[in-house]
Design an enzyme around this catalytic site. Structure first.
Site, short mmCIF file in Angstrom:
data_model
loop_
_atom_site.label_atom_id
_atom_site.label_comp_id
_atom_site.label_asym_id
_atom_site.label_seq_id
_atom_site.Cartn_x
_atom_site.Cartn_y
_atom_site.Cartn_z
N TYR A 1 -12.22 45.47 -46.84
CA TYR A 1 -11.36 46.65 -46.70
C TYR A 1 -12.14 47.83 -46.15
CZ TYR A 1 -7.87 50.17 -48.05
OH TYR A 1 -6.95 51.19 -48.05
N SER B 1 -8.51 55.30 -44.71
CA SER B 1 -8.65 55.38 -46.17
C SER B 1 -9.84 56.28 -46.49
CB SER B 1 -8.90 53.98 -46.75
OG SER B 1 -9.28 54.04 -48.11
#
Length: 258
Positions: free
Chosen positions: A152, A139
């Site tokens: 995350y 990401s």
């Protein structure tokens, strides 16, 4: 067309979003695809849509024995595994002081441990073949820090580091390992309410692309790294983020559109 002709690919989190777009594109490019996910109804529907070139198998990526069974079955049926896309991921919002240990561990178990298990399970088969491509979906938050997403962010930085280690260990066996770092992408995960894209884009005025990403844009980047066109890419980081990692605009100053 045919950039993955006769290749066999496993895609985790393939039932919807970026994973589903990746599966569709891989089939268009000649691959046979094993779609994996915990979302059985969506996964089965996608497999029916894609026809004989695709099949669905339920997979909890944090389950070590499930990985072993999946890869063994794939090799038995197709004779090889050429591509692994570690795409499955979850989010958990909350400040560090509010986030529970269980919530943190769940995100890491799926996003990071699941990626580790996928690499570890396919690596022996790819090494034996002397070829393979592993694409880890990290990401933009694996390139920076973000508040309210500690679990995350930690998991995606972990995927980034794991990619480097795996590239070093597997590259001399002909197996390439690379990571993709998507920014905001218009999927159920990032847009759970299904807001119109014009509304979503208003939240991206501060980045160069001035809009949210489309899942197909990530799928095309994944296709490149999966294909032989990326033969000299080992341990690379491909940001498909609309410029989010580059920085953000200071409104009103020269060079800013806002």
């Amino acid at each position: 067309m045919n950039r993955l002709l006769n290749k066999v690919a496993i895609v985790t989190g393939g039932a919807r979003g970026m994973g589903a777009h990746t599966c569709r594109l891989f089939v268009q490019e000649g691959a046979r695809v094993v779609i994996t996910d915990v979302l059985e109804a969506e996964g089965e529907a996608l497999a029916r849509e894609l026809g004989d070139a695709a099949r669905f198998r339920k997979l909890d990526v944090s389950d070590e024995s499930a990985w072993a069974s999946l890869v063994a079955e794939t090799v038995e049926d197709f004779g090889r595994v050429d591509v692994l896309v570690n795409n499955a991921a979850v989010l958990a919002f909350g400040s560090i002081t509010e986030l529970s240990k269980a919530a943190f561990e769940r995100v890491v178990a799926i996003n990071l441990v699941g990626t580790f298990l996928g690499i570890r399970t396919v690596a022996p088969f790819m090494k034996q073949q002397g070829a393979g491509s592993i694409v880890n979906i990290s990401s933009v938050d694996g390139l920076r820090g973000v508040n309210a997403l500690a679990a995350y962010v930690s998991s995606k930085w972990g995927v980034r580091g794991l990619t480097k280690a795996a590239a070093l260990e597997l590259g001399h066996h002909g197996v390439r390992v690379n990571s993709i770092h998507p920014g905001g992408v218009n999927t159920v995960m990032s847009n759970p309410t299904g807001a119109p894209v014009d509304e979503v884009n208003k939240g991206y005025r501060n980045v160069p692309a001035q809009r949210v990403g489309d899942p197909d844009e990530v799928a095309r980047a994944t296709l490149f790294l999966a294909s032989d066109e990326a033969s000299y890419c080992h341990g690379s980081e491909l940001a498909v983020d609309g410029g989010m990692a580059a920085g953000s605009y200071y409104p009103g100053l020269p060079g800013s559109p806002i």
